[in-house]
Each structure stands twice: as structure tokens, then as C-alpha cells.
Design a protein around this motif. Structure first.
Motif, PDB file in Angstrom:
ATOM      1  N   LEU A 111      21.765-122.484 -48.290  1.00 33.04           N
ATOM      2  CA  LEU A 111      22.380-123.588 -49.244  1.00 33.04           C
ATOM      3  C   LEU A 111      23.774-122.987 -49.373  1.00 33.04           C
ATOM      4  CD1 LEU A 111      19.566-124.972 -51.243  1.00 33.04           C
ATOM      5  CD2 LEU A 111      20.273-125.893 -48.860  1.00 33.04           C
ATOM      6  N   SER A 112      24.603-122.317 -48.614  1.00 30.79           N
ATOM      7  CA  SER A 112      25.918-121.833 -48.944  1.00 30.79           C
ATOM      8  C   SER A 112      26.936-123.049 -48.209  1.00 30.79           C
ATOM      9  CB  SER A 112      25.972-120.620 -48.416  1.00 30.79           C
ATOM     10  OG  SER A 112      27.580-120.497 -48.059  1.00 30.79           O
ATOM     11  N   PRO A 113      27.763-123.841 -48.894  1.00 27.68           N
ATOM     12  CA  PRO A 113      28.362-124.879 -48.092  1.00 27.68           C
ATOM     13  C   PRO A 113      29.668-124.310 -47.394  1.00 27.68           C
ATOM     14  CG  PRO A 113      28.830-124.699 -50.639  1.00 27.68           C
ATOM     15  CD  PRO A 113      27.826-123.937 -50.452  1.00 27.68           C
ATOM     16  N   PHE A 114      29.920-123.010 -47.603  1.00 27.47           N
ATOM     17  CA  PHE A 114      30.981-122.273 -46.852  1.00 27.47           C
ATOM     18  C   PHE A 114      30.545-122.090 -45.574  1.00 27.47           C
ATOM     19  CE2 PHE A 114      32.480-122.313 -51.278  1.00 27.47           C
ATOM     20  CZ  PHE A 114      33.542-122.991 -51.205  1.00 27.47           C
ATOM     21  N   SER A 115      29.471-121.538 -45.750  1.00 25.45           N
ATOM     22  CA  SER A 115      28.605-121.018 -44.417  1.00 25.45           C
ATOM     23  C   SER A 115      28.286-122.255 -43.550  1.00 25.45           C
ATOM     24  CB  SER A 115      27.274-120.432 -44.786  1.00 25.45           C
ATOM     25  OG  SER A 115      27.476-119.238 -45.688  1.00 25.45           O
ATOM     26  N   ARG A 128      21.666-111.652 -48.683  1.00 26.72           N
ATOM     27  CA  ARG A 128      21.692-111.882 -50.162  1.00 26.72           C
ATOM     28  C   ARG A 128      22.708-111.512 -50.879  1.00 26.72           C
ATOM     29  NH1 ARG A 128      16.178-112.918 -51.525  1.00 26.72           N
ATOM     30  NH2 ARG A 128      16.314-111.741 -53.393  1.00 26.72           N
ATOM     31  N   TYR A 129      23.933-112.332 -50.789  1.00 29.07           N
ATOM     32  CA  TYR A 129      25.160-111.835 -51.251  1.00 29.07           C
ATOM     33  C   TYR A 129      25.162-111.423 -52.651  1.00 29.07           C
ATOM     34  CZ  TYR A 129      25.640-116.593 -52.649  1.00 29.07           C
ATOM     35  OH  TYR A 129      25.156-118.013 -53.039  1.00 29.07           O
ATOM     36  N   TRP A 130      24.165-112.070 -53.662  1.00 25.51           N
ATOM     37  CA  TRP A 130      24.566-111.687 -54.864  1.00 25.51           C
ATOM     38  C   TRP A 130      23.907-110.420 -55.209  1.00 25.51           C
ATOM     39  CZ3 TRP A 130      21.597-115.508 -52.410  1.00 25.51           C
ATOM     40  CH2 TRP A 130      20.184-115.055 -52.355  1.00 25.51           C
ATOM     41  N   GLU A 131      22.993-109.722 -54.368  1.00 24.93           N
ATOM     42  CA  GLU A 131      22.936-108.403 -54.446  1.00 24.93           C
ATOM     43  C   GLU A 131      23.967-107.295 -54.246  1.00 24.93           C
ATOM     44  OE1 GLU A 131      19.307-107.992 -52.245  1.00 24.93           O
ATOM     45  OE2 GLU A 131      18.177-109.281 -53.581  1.00 24.93           O
ATOM     46  N   ARG A 132      24.793-107.757 -53.840  1.00 28.20           N
ATOM     47  CA  ARG A 132      26.300-106.928 -53.525  1.00 28.20           C
ATOM     48  C   ARG A 132      25.888-105.423 -52.744  1.00 28.20           C
ATOM     49  NH1 ARG A 132      29.358-110.703 -54.921  1.00 28.20           N
ATOM     50  NH2 ARG A 132      31.164-109.450 -55.026  1.00 28.20           N
ATOM     51  N   GLY A 133      25.076-105.631 -51.858  1.00 33.45           N
ATOM     52  CA  GLY A 133      24.768-104.539 -50.897  1.00 33.45           C
ATOM     53  C   GLY A 133      26.054-103.775 -50.206  1.00 33.45           C
ATOM     54  N   ALA A 158      35.660-108.694 -50.096  1.00 30.04           N
ATOM     55  CA  ALA A 158      35.843-109.763 -50.926  1.00 30.04           C
ATOM     56  C   ALA A 158      34.564-110.195 -51.509  1.00 30.04           C
ATOM     57  CB  ALA A 158      36.538-111.016 -50.336  1.00 30.04           C
ATOM     58  N   GLY A 159      33.574-109.723 -50.864  1.00 33.06           N
ATOM     59  CA  GLY A 159      32.031-109.951 -51.357  1.00 33.06           C
ATOM     60  C   GLY A 159      31.497-111.378 -51.428  1.00 33.06           C
ATOM     61  N   LYS A 160      32.059-112.094 -50.382  1.00 34.09           N
ATOM     62  CA  LYS A 160      31.604-113.309 -50.077  1.00 34.09           C
ATOM     63  C   LYS A 160      31.063-113.610 -48.893  1.00 34.09           C
ATOM     64  CE  LYS A 160      35.596-115.099 -53.176  1.00 34.09           C
ATOM     65  NZ  LYS A 160      34.657-115.693 -54.376  1.00 34.09           N
ATOM     66  N   ILE A 161      30.336-114.911 -48.585  1.00 38.45           N
ATOM     67  CA  ILE A 161      29.733-115.228 -47.083  1.00 38.45           C
ATOM     68  C   ILE A 161      30.492-116.364 -47.101  1.00 38.45           C
ATOM     69  CG2 ILE A 161      27.430-114.186 -47.043  1.00 38.45           C
ATOM     70  CD1 ILE A 161      26.408-116.615 -48.283  1.00 38.45           C
ATOM     71  N   PRO A 162      30.817-117.284 -45.678  1.00 35.12           N
ATOM     72  CA  PRO A 162      30.312-116.618 -44.409  1.00 35.12           C
ATOM     73  C   PRO A 162      31.024-115.539 -44.160  1.00 35.12           C
ATOM     74  CG  PRO A 162      31.453-118.635 -44.094  1.00 35.12           C
ATOM     75  CD  PRO A 162      31.464-118.351 -45.748  1.00 35.12           C
ATOM     76  N   ILE A 163      30.437-114.602 -43.253  1.00 33.88           N
ATOM     77  CA  ILE A 163      31.106-113.575 -42.422  1.00 33.88           C
ATOM     78  C   ILE A 163      30.729-113.871 -41.070  1.00 33.88           C
ATOM     79  CG2 ILE A 163      31.618-110.871 -42.014  1.00 33.88           C
ATOM     80  CD1 ILE A 163      30.344-110.760 -45.101  1.00 33.88           C
ATOM     81  N   ALA A 215      36.085-113.173 -42.287  1.00 37.13           N
ATOM     82  CA  ALA A 215      35.762-113.867 -43.627  1.00 37.13           C
ATOM     83  C   ALA A 215      36.605-114.766 -43.777  1.00 37.13           C
ATOM     84  CB  ALA A 215      35.649-112.705 -44.656  1.00 37.13           C
ATOM     85  N   ASP A 216      36.076-115.790 -44.910  1.00 40.80           N
ATOM     86  CA  ASP A 216      36.750-116.978 -45.069  1.00 40.80           C
ATOM     87  C   ASP A 216      36.678-118.161 -44.448  1.00 40.80           C
ATOM     88  OD1 ASP A 216      38.771-117.947 -47.518  1.00 40.80           O
ATOM     89  OD2 ASP A 216      39.262-118.936 -45.619  1.00 40.80           O
ATOM     90  N   SER A 217      35.751-119.074 -44.701  1.00 39.46           N
ATOM     91  CA  SER A 217      35.437-120.181 -43.969  1.00 39.46           C
ATOM     92  C   SER A 217      36.428-121.053 -43.457  1.00 39.46           C
ATOM     93  CB  SER A 217      34.435-121.238 -44.615  1.00 39.46           C
ATOM     94  OG  SER A 217      35.211-121.768 -45.820  1.00 39.46           O
ATOM     95  N   THR A 218      37.709-120.987 -44.165  1.00 41.69           N
ATOM     96  CA  THR A 218      38.613-121.974 -43.547  1.00 41.69           C
ATOM     97  C   THR A 218      39.382-121.188 -42.468  1.00 41.69           C
ATOM     98  OG1 THR A 218      38.797-123.240 -45.443  1.00 41.69           O
ATOM     99  CG2 THR A 218      40.993-123.190 -44.074  1.00 41.69           C
TER     100      THR A 218
END
Ligand SMILES: N[C@@H](CCC(=O)N[C@@H](CS)C(=O)NCC(=O)O)C(=O)O
Length: 221
Positions: free
Chosen positions: A9-13, A33-38, A47-52, A61-64
């Protein structure tokens, strides 16, 4: 094999998944599980964000940025118009959905109702939910105005702007937070985009803590 680190349910992904599928680029989906910051995750994207997207041995990285890269590398089918004015309008609307719709609506509804629980971050905040429910009406009305003048959001052909919008709305539709009766043209637009083969994998998504709304995968909703 290409790999997309994502969350269902990640809109950018979802925006990237739609572009990949429309261009028939095969990709293996890996749930992050990006919130676990593995550590591995932060190494892939500081940047700690998905999608990758891992493609041709490169991590992106970065959807755009990813969608624009895919557009340049795999121009067919085109998801951007050929003329600069048309391209400007697509970019304006992608930014609208990513930078305005997302914080005003998706974060306030999906973030409160689903992500907080998924990430163990406490109870939903009813003020945020109220604000999100009010803001989505404004956004649907804006989309109605656009679609009263155009076949697709940015013009006569389907573009990344439609994917940016459908990515956000489909996440909210999963939790039944879109009032499709508010606008016939928006409902028709969503039915059209939802019935594309590229949308199939999104409609099969499930998350453990919540089943999708009954109509979520229904093409005749
Ligand atoms: N501008 C980024 C935004 C990506 C984004 O915010 N992704 C969310 C998940 S939907 C995320 O990873 N959030 C983690 C965080 O911000 O720490 C893009 O378009 O890829």
C-alpha cells in the motif's frame, strides 16, 4: 532479474509498478518493511524511502526519477507526451498527487487507519481522519474539473499523471475511503485505468492486518 523493493500500500511504489507493467518490464517484487529501517535497506537508499528499483545492477530511488528514467530508457509505450507543454502538464500533475494529495489525503487516511497499526505507532487520530476525508472531496472535485475537459488527467492520452493519481486513489480504495458516487467522470476514469492489465498485480495485493474492501478488485465497482 530486476527487483523492486516496495510495500503493497505504498502509493509511490504503485506508481513505479504501473509504469513497469505498462512497459512490460518484468520485475520481482520484494516487500520492504521500511519503517524498521534495516541496515541493508538504508544502504540501498540512504534517504530511507521506498520504492527502490534494482535494474541492470544499479539501485535507483525516488518514484518520479525512476519513472522518468524508465520513460527515457523504454520509450514505448509512451507515458509522456512529445511536446514540452504536454510534458510540463504531466510533471505538474505528478507533483500535485505526490506532494499535495499524498500529505493532505493519503497520509491522513491510510496513514492513520493502516500504517500506524502496521508500524505499531498507536491509535488513529480522528482529527487527521476528518481532515483527510474533507481534503479528498476537494481533490476529487479538482479531478472532475480536469476530466470534464480532457480524456485523461493531463490531456488526450494516458500518462504518468494518471498513474500518480491512480496510485494514491487505489491505496485509499483498498480501505474504502473513496466516495466514487461524488463524481461520475472520476469513477469512469478509474474504471478505465483499473481495467488495464498493468493494474492487475495491484488488485491482487493484500496486507495481513486488513482485507481489501469488497469492491476493491471488482472492475464493475
Ligand atoms: N519522493 C519519494 C517519496 C517516497 C516515500 O515517501 N515513500 C514512503 C512509503 S509510501 C516511505 O518510504 N516513507 C518512509 C520515510 O519517509 O521515512 C518518491 O517519490 O519515491
Amino acid at each position: 532479474m530486476n527487483r523492486l523493493y516496495h510495500s503493497p500500500l505504498s502509493p509511490f511504489s504503485r506508481k513505479v509498478r504501473l509504469s513497469l507493467a505498462e512497459k512490460k518490464i518484468e520485475v520481482e517484487l520484494f516487500e520492504e518493511r521500511y519503517w524498521e529501517r534495516g541496515q541493508e535497506f538504508l544502504r540501498r537508499n540512504p534517504a530511507g524511502k521506498i520504492p527502490i528499483l534494482k535494474m541492470d545492477g544499479r539501485l535507483m530511488a525516488d518514484s518520479t526519477a525512476i519513472c522518468e528514467y524508465l520513460e527515457e530508457k523504454y520509450p514505448n509505450p509512451a507515458l509522456m507526451p512529445a511536446d514540452p507543454e504536454g510534458r510540463f502538464e504531466v510533471r505538474r500533475l505528478v507533483a500535485w498527487f505526490d506532494d499535495k494529495f499524498h500529505p493532505e489525503v493519503t497520509v491522513k487516511l491510510l496513514g492513520e487507519r493502516v500504517n500506524k497499526r502496521l508500524m505499531n505507532q498507536g491509535y488513529p487520530d480522528s482529527i487527521n481522519i476528518k481532515e483527510g476525508a474533507k481534503a479528498i472531496k476537494f481533490h476529487i472535485d479538482y479531478m472532475t474539473w480536469l476530466l470534464d475537459h480532457r480524456r485523461w488527467l493531463a490531456g488526450d492520452s494516458m500518462t504518468l499523471a494518471d498513474f500518480a493519481a491512480a496510485a494514491q486513489l487505489s491505496c485509499l480504495d483498498y480501505i474504502s475511503d473513496v466516495d466514487w458516487n461524488r463524481s461520475e467522470v472520476v469513477k469512469d476514469w478509474y474504471a478505465k485505468i483499473k481495467s488495464r492489465p498493468a493494474f492487475r498485480s495491484l488488485l491482487a495485493d493484500q496486507i495481513s492486518i486488513r482485507a481489501p474492501a469488497d469492491h476493491y478488485a471488482d472492475l464493475d465497482f
